[in-house]
Write an enzyme that holds these catalytic residues in place. Structure first.
Site, mmCIF file in Angstrom:
data_model
loop_
_atom_site.group_PDB
_atom_site.id
_atom_site.type_symbol
_atom_site.label_atom_id
_atom_site.label_comp_id
_atom_site.label_asym_id
_atom_site.label_seq_id
_atom_site.Cartn_x
_atom_site.Cartn_y
_atom_site.Cartn_z
ATOM 1 N N THR A 12 0.819 -1.214 0.000
ATOM 2 C CA THR A 12 0.000 0.000 0.000
ATOM 3 C C THR A 12 0.849 1.259 0.000
ATOM 4 O O THR A 12 0.452 2.288 -0.541
ATOM 5 C CB THR A 12 -0.923 -0.021 1.240
ATOM 6 O OG1 THR A 12 -1.789 -1.145 1.104
ATOM 7 C CG2 THR A 12 -1.755 1.228 1.360
ATOM 8 N N THR A 93 1.712 -4.244 4.213
ATOM 9 C CA THR A 93 1.587 -4.501 5.654
ATOM 10 C C THR A 93 1.019 -5.887 5.976
ATOM 11 O O THR A 93 1.224 -6.401 7.069
ATOM 12 C CB THR A 93 0.699 -3.443 6.330
ATOM 13 O OG1 THR A 93 -0.610 -3.490 5.747
ATOM 14 C CG2 THR A 93 1.285 -2.060 6.196
HETATM 15 N N1 ASP Z 1 -2.741 -5.290 0.627
HETATM 16 C C1 ASP Z 1 -1.626 -4.487 1.095
HETATM 17 C C2 ASP Z 1 -0.374 -5.354 1.140
HETATM 18 O O1 ASP Z 1 -0.130 -6.036 2.091
HETATM 19 C C3 ASP Z 1 -1.907 -3.899 2.401
HETATM 20 C C4 ASP Z 1 -0.883 -2.911 2.860
HETATM 21 O O2 ASP Z 1 0.211 -2.817 2.359
HETATM 22 O O3 ASP Z 1 -1.204 -2.186 3.830
HETATM 23 O O4 ASP Z 1 0.371 -5.314 0.227
#
Ligand code: ASP
Length: 327
Positions: A12, A93
């Site tokens: 993200t 994340t």
């Molecule tokens: N879907 C994303 C990922 O893990 C969520 C994020 O990065 O916050 O790549």
């Protein structure tokens, strides 16, 4: 000027949405590492940062091949450049804690390796990525962070790889270290590490990751579970298995029966818990059922350890000794 390596993997923090009010519907892993760096001009005064793109994916789509590339690149970079201050990794994340824990088990160097992500895409109003990245670089450059192992920096907090987990689907403060709290925090005044990380073990420091990885599924305990899940894992000869038990890592009677009845070779099996915090202790039945308690590791981190143990050809005793010795 300090030298730093930024390895970008997507997530993200590199995500883009159609409009700035959107923070739930977007595409992760769109912007390259250079663009993330360019969004924080203050970084230019802190270090000379070279950027490499290992992947640009949602972290749910990371593959073992990406992990292998990441580990190889970090080891090579540290070996080739004694003046390199540290490494920052931008990461989605959702699985960030798994990559952090993997690196903690494989990278043996006192220089900081810091993982960072964001809960809001780069295009969002009040995107958290730029400040998180600035903080991650501050930590990676700091003397205070040396020797603490692999760190995760999110929302001004500094977490140890072994303890940190993503606890919430929303909000910039989605990360926590449930049993211990963060190691400390980072702000515009400096790095403040108030807790010490436990004694560092790097059990796979000299292990080279192969191309082929074993099957190590996670089975999840619940009311009236379907024992077929467990028996299917056994009959399909998985190399390892993490059982996420209820409470302190408990199995149902039906699941215990499946394990008792299994006459074939037993995979390495760890018993974790689904509570989100607290340890899983040894139980009188573990030996007979072929299980080992996962200690303080959550199921996804227990799987990472198990993957490496299987790859390295460890037996039950070696795995047990490592978990028992972990703080
Ligand atoms: N879907 C994303 C990922 O893990 C969520 C994020 O990065 O916050 O790549």
């Amino acid at each position: 000027m300090n030298r730093l390596l930024l390895l970008a993997t997507g997530g993200t923090i590199a995500g883009c949405a159609a409009d700035s009010a959107t923070s739930n519907y977007y595409t992760a892993g769109v912007l390259g590492g250079d663009a993330l760096l360019a969004a924080v001009p203050q970084l230019q005064d802190l270090a000379t940062i070279s950027v490499e793109q290992i992947a640009n994916v949602d972290s749910a789509d990371l593959l073992f091949a990406h992990w292998r590339a990441l580990v190889g690149r970090i080891r090579d970079a540290f070996a080739a450049d004694p003046e390199l201050a540290g490494v920052v990794i931008t990461h989605g994340t959702n699985t960030l804690e798994e990559t952090a824990w993997l690196l903690q088990l494989l990278i043996d160097d006192p220089r900081p390796v810091v993982l960072v992500g964001a809960m809001r895409p780069a295009t969002a109003l009040s995107a958290d990525g730029p400040l998180n990245l600035l903080h991650a670089v501050q930590v990676a450059l700091s003397h205070e962070a040396r020797g603490h192992g692999v760190l995760v920096v999110m929302d001004g907090q500094v977490h140890a790889a072994q303890r940190v987990t993503k606890l919430a689907t929303q909000g910039v403060g989605a990360f926590a270290s449930p049993d211990s709290g963060p190691l400390g925090w980072v702000d515009d005044v400096g790095i403040h590490l108030t807790s010490v990380s436990g004694p560092r073990q790097v059990p796979f420091a000299y292990f080279d990751l192969p191309e082929q990885w074993p099957e190590v599924p996670i089975v999840y305990g619940c009311v009236d579970p379907e024992p077929l899940l467990l028996s299917t894992c056994l009959t399909s000869r998985v190399a390892g298995l993490v059982f996420t038990g209820t409470g302190a890592g408990q199995l149902s009677v039906g699941e215990c029966r499946v394990l008792e009845a299994w006459a074939g070779p037993r995979p390495l099996m760890l018993r974790a818990n689904r509570c989100g915090s607290g340890p899983v202790h040894r139980h009188a039945e573990d030996e007979r059922l072929g299980l080992l308690p996962a200690g303080s590791l959550n199921p996804q981190k227990a799987r990472v350890l198990l993957l490496l143990a299987v790859l390295a050809g460890w037996d039950r005793n070696q795995l047990d000794a490592l978990i028992t010795a972990s703080p």
